[in-house]
Write a protein that holds these residues in place. Structure first.
Motif, PDB file in Angstrom:
ATOM      1  N   GLY A  55      -2.405  21.867  -9.753  1.00  0.00           N
ATOM      2  CA  GLY A  55      -2.248  23.018  -8.883  1.00  0.00           C
ATOM      3  C   GLY A  55      -2.629  22.871  -7.559  1.00  0.00           C
ATOM      4  N   GLN A  56      -2.787  21.562  -6.798  1.00  0.00           N
ATOM      5  CA  GLN A  56      -3.077  21.411  -5.561  1.00  0.00           C
ATOM      6  C   GLN A  56      -2.003  21.095  -4.767  1.00  0.00           C
ATOM      7  OE1 GLN A  56      -6.296  22.622  -4.915  1.00  0.00           O
ATOM      8  NE2 GLN A  56      -6.189  23.134  -7.229  1.00  0.00           N
ATOM      9  N   ILE A  57      -1.841  21.283  -3.432  1.00  0.00           N
ATOM     10  CA  ILE A  57      -0.790  20.969  -2.492  1.00  0.00           C
ATOM     11  C   ILE A  57      -1.212  19.999  -1.625  1.00  0.00           C
ATOM     12  CG2 ILE A  57       0.858  21.683  -1.004  1.00  0.00           C
ATOM     13  CD1 ILE A  57       0.621  24.529  -2.252  1.00  0.00           C
ATOM     14  N   SER A  58      -0.273  18.863  -1.277  1.00  0.00           N
ATOM     15  CA  SER A  58      -0.663  17.840  -0.317  1.00  0.00           C
ATOM     16  C   SER A  58       0.623  17.599   0.649  1.00  0.00           C
ATOM     17  CB  SER A  58      -1.266  16.498  -0.735  1.00  0.00           C
ATOM     18  OG  SER A  58      -1.054  15.534   0.102  1.00  0.00           O
ATOM     19  N   LEU A  59       0.567  17.820   1.679  1.00  0.00           N
ATOM     20  CA  LEU A  59       1.727  17.527   2.631  1.00  0.00           C
ATOM     21  C   LEU A  59       1.632  16.276   3.373  1.00  0.00           C
ATOM     22  CD1 LEU A  59       2.402  21.116   3.941  1.00  0.00           C
ATOM     23  CD2 LEU A  59       3.549  19.789   2.001  1.00  0.00           C
ATOM     24  N   GLY A  60       0.562  15.413   3.071  1.00  0.00           N
ATOM     25  CA  GLY A  60       0.276  14.195   3.931  1.00  0.00           C
ATOM     26  C   GLY A  60       0.166  12.987   3.116  1.00  0.00           C
ATOM     27  N   HIS A  61       0.758  13.128   1.759  1.00  0.00           N
ATOM     28  CA  HIS A  61       0.631  11.998   0.898  1.00  0.00           C
ATOM     29  C   HIS A  61       1.311  10.669   1.030  1.00  0.00           C
ATOM     30  CE1 HIS A  61      -1.643  12.657  -2.753  1.00  0.00           C
ATOM     31  NE2 HIS A  61      -1.121  11.939  -3.183  1.00  0.00           N
ATOM     32  N   ALA A  62       2.226  10.814   2.201  1.00  0.00           N
ATOM     33  CA  ALA A  62       2.687   9.626   2.586  1.00  0.00           C
ATOM     34  C   ALA A  62       1.777   8.481   3.409  1.00  0.00           C
ATOM     35  CB  ALA A  62       3.998   9.780   3.720  1.00  0.00           C
ATOM     36  N   GLY A  63       0.670   9.359   3.960  1.00  0.00           N
ATOM     37  CA  GLY A  63      -0.414   8.595   4.434  1.00  0.00           C
ATOM     38  C   GLY A  63      -0.856   7.475   3.795  1.00  0.00           C
ATOM     39  N   PHE A  64      -1.204   7.716   2.367  1.00  0.00           N
ATOM     40  CA  PHE A  64      -1.688   6.899   1.303  1.00  0.00           C
ATOM     41  C   PHE A  64      -0.524   5.687   1.101  1.00  0.00           C
ATOM     42  CE2 PHE A  64      -4.025  10.724   0.390  1.00  0.00           C
ATOM     43  CZ  PHE A  64      -5.394  10.222   0.550  1.00  0.00           C
ATOM     44  N   SER A  65       0.600   6.086   1.153  1.00  0.00           N
ATOM     45  CA  SER A  65       1.783   4.954   1.091  1.00  0.00           C
ATOM     46  C   SER A  65       1.806   4.132   2.306  1.00  0.00           C
ATOM     47  CB  SER A  65       2.962   5.645   0.966  1.00  0.00           C
ATOM     48  OG  SER A  65       3.453   6.343  -0.218  1.00  0.00           O
ATOM     49  N   GLY A  66       1.258   4.615   3.395  1.00  0.00           N
ATOM     50  CA  GLY A  66       1.277   3.789   4.415  1.00  0.00           C
ATOM     51  C   GLY A  66       0.114   2.840   4.514  1.00  0.00           C
ATOM     52  N   ILE A  67      -1.116   3.563   3.839  1.00  0.00           N
ATOM     53  CA  ILE A  67      -2.204   2.378   3.599  1.00  0.00           C
ATOM     54  C   ILE A  67      -1.567   1.325   2.809  1.00  0.00           C
ATOM     55  CG2 ILE A  67      -4.610   2.259   2.708  1.00  0.00           C
ATOM     56  CD1 ILE A  67      -4.809   5.239   3.986  1.00  0.00           C
ATOM     57  N   GLY A  68      -1.225   1.614   1.753  1.00  0.00           N
ATOM     58  CA  GLY A  68      -0.688   0.579   0.666  1.00  0.00           C
ATOM     59  C   GLY A  68       0.244  -0.492   1.124  1.00  0.00           C
ATOM     60  N   ALA A  69       1.292   0.206   1.872  1.00  0.00           N
ATOM     61  CA  ALA A  69       2.016  -0.725   2.598  1.00  0.00           C
ATOM     62  C   ALA A  69       1.621  -1.678   3.559  1.00  0.00           C
ATOM     63  CB  ALA A  69       3.275   0.052   3.343  1.00  0.00           C
ATOM     64  N   TYR A  70       0.797  -1.224   4.639  1.00  0.00           N
ATOM     65  CA  TYR A  70       0.092  -2.063   5.631  1.00  0.00           C
ATOM     66  C   TYR A  70      -0.962  -2.963   5.075  1.00  0.00           C
ATOM     67  CZ  TYR A  70       2.791  -0.426   9.388  1.00  0.00           C
ATOM     68  OH  TYR A  70       4.062   0.025  10.345  1.00  0.00           O
ATOM     69  N   ALA A  71      -1.618  -2.700   3.864  1.00  0.00           N
ATOM     70  CA  ALA A  71      -2.579  -3.591   3.258  1.00  0.00           C
ATOM     71  C   ALA A  71      -1.886  -4.852   2.839  1.00  0.00           C
ATOM     72  CB  ALA A  71      -3.118  -2.986   1.989  1.00  0.00           C
ATOM     73  N   CYS A  72      -0.493  -4.459   2.510  1.00  0.00           N
ATOM     74  CA  CYS A  72       0.182  -5.989   2.098  1.00  0.00           C
ATOM     75  C   CYS A  72       0.696  -6.647   3.308  1.00  0.00           C
ATOM     76  CB  CYS A  72       1.386  -5.433   1.047  1.00  0.00           C
ATOM     77  SG  CYS A  72       0.832  -4.837  -0.520  1.00  0.00           S
ATOM     78  N   ALA A  73       0.730  -6.157   4.341  1.00  0.00           N
ATOM     79  CA  ALA A  73       1.287  -6.810   5.313  1.00  0.00           C
ATOM     80  C   ALA A  73       0.163  -7.539   6.134  1.00  0.00           C
ATOM     81  CB  ALA A  73       1.981  -5.655   6.395  1.00  0.00           C
ATOM     82  N   LEU A  74      -1.117  -6.809   6.305  1.00  0.00           N
ATOM     83  CA  LEU A  74      -2.229  -7.196   7.085  1.00  0.00           C
ATOM     84  C   LEU A  74      -3.147  -8.199   6.338  1.00  0.00           C
ATOM     85  CD1 LEU A  74      -2.847  -3.879   8.984  1.00  0.00           C
ATOM     86  CD2 LEU A  74      -1.473  -5.903   9.722  1.00  0.00           C
TER      87      LEU A  74
END
Length: 319
Positions: A55-74
């Motif tokens: 029952g918790q709301i998050s409107l910034g969850h894409a930030g974690f997607s960005g971390i995962g994506a850039y980890a694979c790039a860097l």
């Protein structure tokens, strides 16, 4: 004979869809669309755990997607890690950040919590856009190849790029759904649902509310990070848009559209919202308007989400 539990039924339906859908694909392009659906569904499954269970709301969850994506790039370039190991590195960093950020902000409730998580997502997006020396900013960055296709070819399984990512992402989604369904049926899952119903009542019966909120936030962050990593690896290129505000809103919309309290419903919502833009290209400049109208009508007439509402109506007719 095995008893057909809701968890088994959900996983069997999902497995059947993954295996049988290619029979309907008119061209190889649809493997790419299917893989994108699976990636979005993994991220949305994390939203189900956070919002549907806890029952918790998050409107910034894409930030974690960005971390995962850039980890694979860097990480392969700067740390010498294999891209596959970089997925776990990104998930670990996301989990750590979710833990550190979640401890203070999960004390907030309602739209205060939504705004706080939105701020986190915007901060990650700003870092990815502005640290040009490391991330190349808005221009994006190349992502090394995972290398599994060559290994499978050595084993006699020669898949096209689209086919490989379709089945690989489908397998990852199946694993993610299995973990989420196991969590739902566990004592922790029951405590999360009690928390969703009433924090006061949950605390009264001995539930550690703060710990459970944080646990749900960390788990959902890992799901989002893995989804971002898979997106980066299959595209072999990533931009800061993966961590943008609109991507966070898309995640939440997919979950709510399909049914935020149901893993299969959220996957259904991810499929609908990923496919609709492909279908609505015939409307050209009216695409966004039609998409918005469809979503408004669903929320008005099918408030529980598409899949739960449809199943409830079918059960009502069956009786």
């Amino acid at each position: 004979m095995m008893k057909m539990t809701p968890k088994r039924a959900t996983l069997m339906v999902l497995l059947a869809l993954i295996l049988l859908s290619p029979l309907l694909f008119p061209s190889g392009y649809y493997y790419r669309v299917g893989a994108l659906i699976f990636v979005n569904a993994i991220a949305v499954t994390g939203i189900v755990i956070l919002t549907g269970y806890a029952g918790q709301i998050s409107l910034g969850h894409a930030g974690f997607s960005g971390i995962g994506a850039y980890a694979c790039a860097l990480a392969p370039v700067h740390l010498g890690l294999h891209p596959g190991l970089a997925v776990f590195l990104g998930a670990g960093i996301s989990a750590l950040l979710a833990y550190l950020v979640g401890r203070p902000i999960l004390r907030l409730k309602g739209y205060y919590l939504g705004v706080a998580t939105l701020g986190f997502g915007i901060l990650v997006s700003m870092v990815l856009n502005n640290e040009r020396a490391l991330t190349r900013g808005p221009d994006g960055i190349d992502v090394p190849d995972l290398g599994l296709r060559g290994l499978l070819k050595d084993w006699g399984l020669n898949l096209s790029n689209g086919e490989f990512w379709y089945f690989f992402c489908g397998l990852c989604l199946l694993l993610g759904a299995w973990l989420a369904l196991n969590l739902y049926a566990s004592p922790t899952g029951r405590a999360l649902r009690a928390l969703h119903g009433s924090e006061v009542a949950a605390r009264t019966v001995g539930v550690d509310v703060a710990r459970l909120k944080l646990q749900a936030f960390v788990i959902s962050a890992v799901y989002a990070s893995v989804a971002g990593s898979l997106l980066a690896l299959q595209n072999k290129f990533i931009t800061p848009d993966v961590a943008g505000f609109m991507h966070s809103i898309e995640m939440v919309t997919m979950a709510v559209l399909g049914g935020v309290g149901s893993v299969l419903g959220a996957i259904f919502g991810a499929a609908i919202l990923t496919l609709l833009p492909q279908v609505l290209t015939v409307f050209a400049e009216y695409e966004q308007m039609v998409l918005g109208l469809v979503m408004v009508l669903v929320m008005i007439f099918l408030g529980e989400g598409l899949l739960p509402s449809i199943l409830r109506k079918l059960r009502g007719k069956g009786e």
